[in-house]
Design a protein around this motif. Structure first.
Motif, PDB file in Angstrom:
ATOM      1  N   ILE A 157       0.839  -1.205   0.000  1.00 57.57           N
ATOM      2  CA  ILE A 157       0.000   0.000   0.000  1.00 57.57           C
ATOM      3  C   ILE A 157       0.871   1.252   0.000  1.00 57.57           C
ATOM      4  CG2 ILE A 157      -1.649   1.337   1.392  1.00 57.57           C
ATOM      5  CD1 ILE A 157      -2.655  -1.500   2.426  1.00 57.57           C
ATOM      6  N   ASN A 158       1.887   1.262   0.846  1.00 57.47           N
ATOM      7  CA  ASN A 158       2.739   2.453   1.008  1.00 57.47           C
ATOM      8  C   ASN A 158       3.523   2.796  -0.249  1.00 57.47           C
ATOM      9  OD1 ASN A 158       1.849   2.478   3.623  1.00 57.47           O
ATOM     10  ND2 ASN A 158       3.770   1.798   4.540  1.00 57.47           N
ATOM     11  N   HIS A 159       3.884   1.781  -1.032  1.00 57.20           N
ATOM     12  CA  HIS A 159       4.728   2.015  -2.215  1.00 57.20           C
ATOM     13  C   HIS A 159       3.957   1.784  -3.513  1.00 57.20           C
ATOM     14  CE1 HIS A 159       8.051   2.335   0.557  1.00 57.20           C
ATOM     15  NE2 HIS A 159       7.811   1.119   1.019  1.00 57.20           N
ATOM     16  N   SER A 160       2.683   2.138  -3.491  1.00 56.13           N
ATOM     17  CA  SER A 160       1.835   1.852  -4.662  1.00 56.13           C
ATOM     18  C   SER A 160       1.791   3.000  -5.667  1.00 56.13           C
ATOM     19  CB  SER A 160       0.408   1.523  -4.210  1.00 56.13           C
ATOM     20  OG  SER A 160      -0.137   2.607  -3.483  1.00 56.13           O
ATOM     21  N   GLU A 161       2.347   4.150  -5.311  1.00 55.96           N
ATOM     22  CA  GLU A 161       2.346   5.292  -6.242  1.00 55.96           C
ATOM     23  C   GLU A 161       3.473   5.120  -7.253  1.00 55.96           C
ATOM     24  OE1 GLU A 161       0.063   7.650  -6.615  1.00 55.96           O
ATOM     25  OE2 GLU A 161      -1.054   6.615  -5.053  1.00 55.96           O
ATOM     26  N   VAL A 162       3.188   4.341  -8.295  1.00 55.50           N
ATOM     27  CA  VAL A 162       4.199   4.023  -9.310  1.00 55.50           C
ATOM     28  C   VAL A 162       3.935   4.873 -10.553  1.00 55.50           C
ATOM     29  CG1 VAL A 162       5.239   2.156 -10.657  1.00 55.50           C
ATOM     30  CG2 VAL A 162       4.217   1.664  -8.421  1.00 55.50           C
ATOM     31  N   PRO A 163       4.959   5.586 -11.057  1.00 55.80           N
ATOM     32  CA  PRO A 163       4.747   6.439 -12.241  1.00 55.80           C
ATOM     33  C   PRO A 163       4.701   5.645 -13.543  1.00 55.80           C
ATOM     34  CG  PRO A 163       7.035   6.577 -11.527  1.00 55.80           C
ATOM     35  CD  PRO A 163       6.330   5.699 -10.533  1.00 55.80           C
ATOM     36  N   ASN A 164       4.228   6.307 -14.602  1.00 57.97           N
ATOM     37  CA  ASN A 164       4.271   5.779 -15.987  1.00 57.97           C
ATOM     38  C   ASN A 164       3.510   4.459 -16.171  1.00 57.97           C
ATOM     39  OD1 ASN A 164       6.082   7.930 -16.600  1.00 57.97           O
ATOM     40  ND2 ASN A 164       7.764   6.694 -15.784  1.00 57.97           N
ATOM     41  N   LEU A 165       2.371   4.328 -15.506  1.00 62.57           N
ATOM     42  CA  LEU A 165       1.584   3.101 -15.651  1.00 62.57           C
ATOM     43  C   LEU A 165       0.590   3.228 -16.799  1.00 62.57           C
ATOM     44  CD1 LEU A 165       0.706   2.144 -11.949  1.00 62.57           C
ATOM     45  CD2 LEU A 165       2.550   1.232 -13.373  1.00 62.57           C
ATOM     46  N   SER A 166       0.407   2.140 -17.547  1.00 60.52           N
ATOM     47  CA  SER A 166      -0.629   2.082 -18.581  1.00 60.52           C
ATOM     48  C   SER A 166      -1.989   1.967 -17.886  1.00 60.52           C
ATOM     49  CB  SER A 166      -0.397   0.869 -19.471  1.00 60.52           C
ATOM     50  OG  SER A 166      -0.654  -0.314 -18.731  1.00 60.52           O
ATOM     51  N   PRO A 167      -3.087   2.226 -18.606  1.00 61.76           N
ATOM     52  CA  PRO A 167      -4.419   2.075 -17.984  1.00 61.76           C
ATOM     53  C   PRO A 167      -4.644   0.682 -17.381  1.00 61.76           C
ATOM     54  CG  PRO A 167      -4.618   3.257 -20.063  1.00 61.76           C
ATOM     55  CD  PRO A 167      -3.184   2.804 -19.959  1.00 61.76           C
ATOM     56  N   ASP A 168      -4.182  -0.372 -18.089  1.00 60.82           N
ATOM     57  CA  ASP A 168      -4.332  -1.737 -17.552  1.00 60.82           C
ATOM     58  C   ASP A 168      -3.511  -1.917 -16.283  1.00 60.82           C
ATOM     59  OD1 ASP A 168      -6.084  -2.464 -19.508  1.00 60.82           O
ATOM     60  OD2 ASP A 168      -4.643  -3.613 -20.697  1.00 60.82           O
ATOM     61  N   ASP A 169      -2.306  -1.336 -16.277  1.00 62.29           N
ATOM     62  CA  ASP A 169      -1.442  -1.429 -15.090  1.00 62.29           C
ATOM     63  C   ASP A 169      -2.063  -0.699 -13.894  1.00 62.29           C
ATOM     64  OD1 ASP A 169       0.466  -2.997 -16.223  1.00 62.29           O
ATOM     65  OD2 ASP A 169       1.909  -1.391 -16.622  1.00 62.29           O
ATOM     66  N   VAL A 170      -2.734   0.408 -14.172  1.00 68.42           N
ATOM     67  CA  VAL A 170      -3.392   1.167 -13.090  1.00 68.42           C
ATOM     68  C   VAL A 170      -4.465   0.301 -12.434  1.00 68.42           C
ATOM     69  CG1 VAL A 170      -4.934   3.118 -12.598  1.00 68.42           C
ATOM     70  CG2 VAL A 170      -2.901   3.469 -13.994  1.00 68.42           C
ATOM     71  N   VAL A 171      -5.243  -0.411 -13.254  1.00 72.64           N
ATOM     72  CA  VAL A 171      -6.287  -1.294 -12.713  1.00 72.64           C
ATOM     73  C   VAL A 171      -5.649  -2.416 -11.890  1.00 72.64           C
ATOM     74  CG1 VAL A 171      -8.111  -2.957 -13.288  1.00 72.64           C
ATOM     75  CG2 VAL A 171      -7.995  -0.769 -14.497  1.00 72.64           C
ATOM     76  N   GLU A 172      -4.576  -3.021 -12.421  1.00 69.29           N
ATOM     77  CA  GLU A 172      -3.912  -4.097 -11.680  1.00 69.29           C
ATOM     78  C   GLU A 172      -3.330  -3.565 -10.361  1.00 69.29           C
ATOM     79  OE1 GLU A 172      -0.340  -7.433 -11.876  1.00 69.29           O
ATOM     80  OE2 GLU A 172      -0.696  -6.197 -13.667  1.00 69.29           O
ATOM     81  N   ARG A 173      -2.710  -2.371 -10.434  1.00 67.64           N
ATOM     82  CA  ARG A 173      -2.159  -1.742  -9.225  1.00 67.64           C
ATOM     83  C   ARG A 173      -3.250  -1.548  -8.184  1.00 67.64           C
ATOM     84  NH1 ARG A 173      -0.819   3.815  -8.762  1.00 67.64           N
ATOM     85  NH2 ARG A 173      -2.934   4.129  -9.588  1.00 67.64           N
TER      86      ARG A 173
END
Length: 293
Positions: free
Chosen positions: A27-43
């Protein structure tokens, strides 16, 4: 194709934290840059599943609204299932409706959540209907768990071989190998121990890793070491059901009182298999006493 193969896996660390039980770190390290829309959903699915693992069901239920993508709706359904046992039938009814919908029924996260829910409900055949075709490492790993619960280590081994062909070094492949080794027993226990030991040297120590090592120790008769590991796990999460259940077993073997851990388990996880077995044994004892009286 080569470009896709060499693309960086932005969610590797997040997934790894989740798989190894480092839920707060996920949860704490979930702000990951440069994610695709699919990656955002998986995140988002991984983050909300981490909240579920920490028992924060209501947060998940309130934050995922009706406009969210199918995988997130499935995660919300898992939170509803775990938070409201009395609404289990309606939750499973909704789940079956979604699985029957050709537009979304084959979604990998929806099938994974279906497998988790049906496995939790001990309906293993229904779980396998949705997970057996695989498609992701998580689905393969869940299949291994389901087969082991069905006492079919032969089928679990086949699933593990599929995982090893895809990625032998994957965290889930290593975990599945440890689960299978524990189930087979004998000389395989040492191999399972080494897998958990490797995790503890590479990654943040979690209750999952500590419990894995402790169960191996108990199988090998090293109950003192197991107790030390389990008390360390208890410091990390005082309500973790596996830690409490393993401590009960460990204390019994060491001749130490276990009633406090049994009480904690009853309060925090009344549906745990060990609580049910203890209650059944107590009821049988009471009936025996009454018949003698």
């Amino acid at each position: 194709m080569a470009a896709a193969a060499s693309a960086p896996d932005h969610l590797f660390n997040l997934r790894n934290n989740f798989f190894l039980g480092a839920y707060q770190a996920a949860i704490n390290h979930s702000e990951v840059p440069n994610l695709s829309p699919d990656d955002v959903v998986e995140r988002d699915c991984l983050v909300y599943r981490s909240y579920i693992a920490l028992g924060s069901y209501q947060l998940v239920i309130h934050e995922i609204d009706a406009s969210a993508a199918t995988p997130l709706q499935a995660v919300k359904l898992l939170a509803l299932f775990l938070s409201a046992p009395e609404a289990k039938e309606s939750t499973i009814s909704s789940l079956k409706e979604w699985l029957a919908d050709p537009a979304i029924g084959s979604n990998a996260i929806l099938r994974l959540i279906a497998g988790i829910i049906f496995m939790h409900d001990q309906d293993y055949n229904e779980a396998l209907k949705h997970t057996n075709s695989g498609g992701t490492m998580e689905l393969h790993a869940l299949n291994v768990q389901i087969f082991l619960k069905m006492h079919r280590s032969d089928y679990a081994e086949r699933q593990l071989r599929v995982m090893q062909q895809i990625d032998e070094d994957h965290t889930l492949t290593q975990l599945a190998s440890a689960w299978l080794n524990l189930s087979v027993g004998g000389s395989k226990i040492q191999e399972a121990y080494l897998i958990f030991q490797d995790f503890s040297e590479k990654y943040q120590m979690t209750s999952l890793i500590l419990n894995g090592k402790a169960v191996c120790c108990m199988h090998m008769g090293n109950f003192d070491e197991a107790e030390t590991l389990l008390l360390e796990a208890l410091n990390k999460d005082a309500k973790d059901p596996e830690t409490l259940a393993n401590l009960v077993v460990c204390c019994l073997h060491l001749g130490k009182p276990s009633s406090r851990f049994v009480s904690q388990l009853k309060l925090s996880h009344p549906d745990h298999v060990l609580v049910k077995r203890t209650s059944t044994a107590e009821e049988s004892f009471d009936r025996a006493v009454q018949s003698v009286a």
